[in-house]
Design an enzyme around this catalytic site. Structure first.
Site, PDB file in Angstrom:
ATOM      1  N   CYS A 252     -15.145  21.847  -4.508  1.00  0.00           N
ATOM      2  CA  CYS A 252     -14.087  22.690  -3.803  1.00  0.00           C
ATOM      3  C   CYS A 252     -14.210  24.109  -4.842  1.00  0.00           C
ATOM      4  O   CYS A 252     -13.219  24.164  -5.648  1.00  0.00           O
ATOM      5  CB  CYS A 252     -12.885  22.131  -4.064  1.00  0.00           C
ATOM      6  SG  CYS A 252     -12.677  20.661  -3.193  1.00  0.00           S
ATOM      7  N   ALA A 254     -14.097  27.895  -4.094  1.00  0.00           N
ATOM      8  CA  ALA A 254     -13.651  29.208  -3.858  1.00  0.00           C
ATOM      9  C   ALA A 254     -12.160  29.260  -4.627  1.00  0.00           C
ATOM     10  O   ALA A 254     -11.342  28.135  -4.705  1.00  0.00           O
ATOM     11  CB  ALA A 254     -13.367  29.387  -2.323  1.00  0.00           C
ATOM     12  N   GLY A 257     -14.068  30.791  -9.762  1.00  0.00           N
ATOM     13  CA  GLY A 257     -13.596  30.775 -11.190  1.00  0.00           C
ATOM     14  C   GLY A 257     -14.358  29.795 -12.166  1.00  0.00           C
ATOM     15  O   GLY A 257     -15.032  30.168 -13.258  1.00  0.00           O
ATOM     16  N   CYS A 373      -3.998  21.384  -9.938  1.00  0.00           N
ATOM     17  CA  CYS A 373      -3.100  22.212 -10.735  1.00  0.00           C
ATOM     18  C   CYS A 373      -1.614  21.740 -10.314  1.00  0.00           C
ATOM     19  O   CYS A 373      -0.660  22.378 -10.031  1.00  0.00           O
ATOM     20  CB  CYS A 373      -3.216  23.856 -10.401  1.00  0.00           C
ATOM     21  SG  CYS A 373      -3.372  24.080  -8.675  1.00  0.00           S
TER      22      CYS A 373
HETATM   23  C1  LIG Z   1      -7.993  24.640  -6.248  1.00  0.00           C
HETATM   24  S1  LIG Z   1      -9.042  25.428  -5.017  1.00  0.00           S
HETATM   25  C2  LIG Z   1     -10.419  25.672  -5.903  1.00  0.00           C
HETATM   26  C3  LIG Z   1     -10.506  26.808  -7.084  1.00  0.00           C
HETATM   27  C4  LIG Z   1     -11.971  26.902  -7.693  1.00  0.00           C
HETATM   28  N1  LIG Z   1     -12.453  25.575  -8.296  1.00  0.00           N
HETATM   29  C5  LIG Z   1     -11.937  27.819  -8.412  1.00  0.00           C
HETATM   30  O1  LIG Z   1     -11.831  27.588  -9.953  1.00  0.00           O
HETATM   31  O2  LIG Z   1     -11.909  29.275  -8.446  1.00  0.00           O
HETATM   32  C6  LIG Z   1      -9.223  24.413  -3.866  1.00  0.00           C
HETATM   33  C7  LIG Z   1     -10.170  24.497  -2.930  1.00  0.00           C
HETATM   34  O3  LIG Z   1     -10.753  23.503  -2.064  1.00  0.00           O
HETATM   35  C8  LIG Z   1     -11.090  24.068  -0.647  1.00  0.00           C
HETATM   36  N2  LIG Z   1     -11.037  22.898   0.050  1.00  0.00           N
HETATM   37  C9  LIG Z   1     -10.143  22.231   0.663  1.00  0.00           C
HETATM   38  N3  LIG Z   1     -10.544  21.239   1.498  1.00  0.00           N
HETATM   39  C10 LIG Z   1     -11.812  20.775   1.057  1.00  0.00           C
HETATM   40  C11 LIG Z   1     -12.896  20.185   1.662  1.00  0.00           C
HETATM   41  N4  LIG Z   1     -12.655  19.084   2.438  1.00  0.00           N
HETATM   42  N5  LIG Z   1     -14.177  20.424   1.299  1.00  0.00           N
HETATM   43  C12 LIG Z   1     -14.487  21.382   0.409  1.00  0.00           C
HETATM   44  N6  LIG Z   1     -13.607  22.436   0.040  1.00  0.00           N
HETATM   45  C13 LIG Z   1     -12.293  22.095   0.460  1.00  0.00           C
HETATM   46  C14 LIG Z   1     -10.085  25.124  -0.357  1.00  0.00           C
HETATM   47  O4  LIG Z   1     -10.699  25.955   0.526  1.00  0.00           O
HETATM   48  C15 LIG Z   1      -9.951  25.665  -1.934  1.00  0.00           C
HETATM   49  O5  LIG Z   1     -10.671  26.681  -2.035  1.00  0.00           O
END
Ligand SMILES: C[S@@+](CC[C@H](N)C(=O)[O-])C[C@H]1O[C@@H](n2cnc3c(N)ncnc32)[C@H](O)[C@@H]1O
Length: 432
Positions: A252, A254, A257, A373
């Site tokens: 996950c 996006a 970071g 978080c």
């Molecule tokens: C907490 S954020 C991640 C932040 C990222 N790790 C960073 O440090 O920049 C959670 C991410 O999970 C993604 N997400 C949600 N459901 C998902 C899925 N089934 N498979 C992959 N990504 C998913 C969302 O689009 C979101 O970008």
């Protein structure tokens, strides 16, 4: 446009953004994304952001003050006026702007918003705030009742401190890119630019700034010398020990970071950065490009292995799961306005599916790091307990006291502890 006019425009925009977020269910990020480009001056943009964030964070105290000071409560058609008053109080209270300019621009904004007949009232209320200060109020009041109850159940002794910390501004944390220089050199460059910063004693790449500055003011920012990232998010990299060539999945990823940090920390990784949201995945490209690292990008639902997995296992998986974001309310104060209890049911189900998929693609002998978080045990300690019940072969490996309170087999940092965001960490090893 004169400085005075620009000041009024900023207050009008703040009232409109806050009105949309508070009364029409809009997201703060989305509203600011539309509003900020309309301001040419970087200082006006910074002021608009500061007013909106502060007003939302501290709206519990501001609403209580307005209620006790006003003879007639504001009506449902006066959302923009309430928003403007919150914006006014934020300027005089937490932001401590020069009162004369803040007051006159806010009163003038009432006229621009089509409320010339209420400009006098705005003036009187803000003058009272200037004279008497805003009483602290109860920061728990802005949390939805169901969430307050859950937090008090999960963290009975710490809940009051969590509510208080969530109403405060978060410090600015930087992550220094070890590929481009040492933290000491970067500290010296900051000092030369007149920016006061302290190195973290716990986190090896982290610096905390005494005051926020625009990113463009950070030396070498465009070249990737440093990135803005909270200390709790930076600590995720400390849960890994990776060799060059290791195949790593950031499931996950996006906006990228943590992918960027892993690649800066452990050169030569074969990292796949995946996200279900193709638009957000484009931000990963920008994040990685700026700091000068590469990864394979994949837009896919990480839990749908048939759709994306070729059967080659990974040495390590990071699952920084979608969650309630209850640990970062001070950075995303509108979370408390938009989060519904049903969301938690859907999120915990998704987290469980993502955990199972991450475990499947992990090599024997590999490590799975689960992070959120969130402050809620259902998304954290209880989520991992349930995972261990489904996968009894998984070996939990305690991250250690530097990561916060022991919580099940993981660790929980609560909002504001060590200046950081609320975060949960668990590390699971797959027997080799
Ligand atoms: C907490 S954020 C991640 C932040 C990222 N790790 C960073 O440090 O920049 C959670 C991410 O999970 C993604 N997400 C949600 N459901 C998902 C899925 N089934 N498979 C992959 N990504 C998913 C969302 O689009 C979101 O970008």
């Amino acid at each position: 446009m004169s400085t005075t006019q620009a000041g009024v425009v900023v207050r009008v925009m703040a009232a409109r953004v806050l009105d949309a977020v508070l009364h029409r269910g809009r997201s703060l990020k989305g509203e600011l994304a539309t509003a900020l480009p309309q301001l040419a001056d970087v200082r006006d943009r910074a002021l608009l952001e500061a007013i909106c964030f502060t007003a939302l964070r501290r709206r519990g105290a501001y609403n209580a003050a307005l209620e006790s000071w006003m003879t007639r409560p504001l009506g449902p058609r006066e959302g923009d006026l309430r928003a403007l008053l919150l914006a006014g109080l934020a300027q005089l209270d937490a932001l401590e702007l020069p009162p004369h300019a803040a007051l006159s621009a806010t009163v003038e904004a009432a006229r621009t918003l089509g409320r010339p007949h209420q400009a006098g009232m705005v003036n009187a209320l803000l003058r009272r705030a200037q004279r008497e200060g805003v009483p602290e109020g109860d920061p728990a009041q802005v949390w939805p009742a169901w969430l307050r109850t859950r937090l008090r159940a999960d963290w009975p002794e710490q809940a009051a401190a969590i509510f208080a910390a969530s109403a405060q501004a978060a410090p600015l944390w930087l992550r220094v890119n070890p590929q481009l220089g040492t933290r000491e050199i970067y500290l010296a460059e900051l000092a030369q630019a007149g920016i006061d910063a302290q190195p973290s004693e716990v986190l090896r790449d982290a610096l905390q700034l005494a005051e926020s500055v625009p990113m463009s003011a950070l030396p070498g920012f465009a070249e990737g010398a440093a990135s803005v990232q909270d200390g709790s998010a930076q600590q995720v990299a400390d849960l890994f020990d990776l060799k060059p060539g290791a195949r790593v999945l950031d499931a996950c990823a996006a906006p990228g970071g943590k992918s960027a940090h892993l690649l800066e920390r452990f050169p030569g990784l074969a990292l796949t950065a995946m996200d279900v949201d193709a638009r957000r995945l484009r931000q990963v490209t920008q994040t990685l490009e700026r700091v000068g690292v590469q990864a394979t990008l994949l837009a896919a639902d990480a839990s749908d292995l048939d759709a994306w997995w070729d059967g080659t296992p990974f040495d390590a998986v990071l699952l920084d799961a979608p969650c309630s974001a209850t640990g970062i309310v001070r950075r995303q104060p509108d979370v408390l306005l938009h989060r519904r209890e049903d969301d938690i049911v859907a999120l915990t189900a998704l987290q469980a599916r993502l955990l199972d998929a991450a475990w499947t693609v992990l090599k024997p002998g590999g490590v799975l790091v689960y992070a959120t978080c969130s402050l809620l045990a259902d998304e954290n300690a209880r989520q991992i307990d349930a995972f261990l019940a489904r996968h009894p072969e998984a070996q939990p490996d305690d991250p250690g006291a530097a990561f916060g309170h022991a919580s099940g087999v993981g660790r929980q940092r609560l909002t504001g502890e060590d200046g950081m965001d609320g975060f949960f960490y668990a590390r699971l090893r797959k027997p080799g």
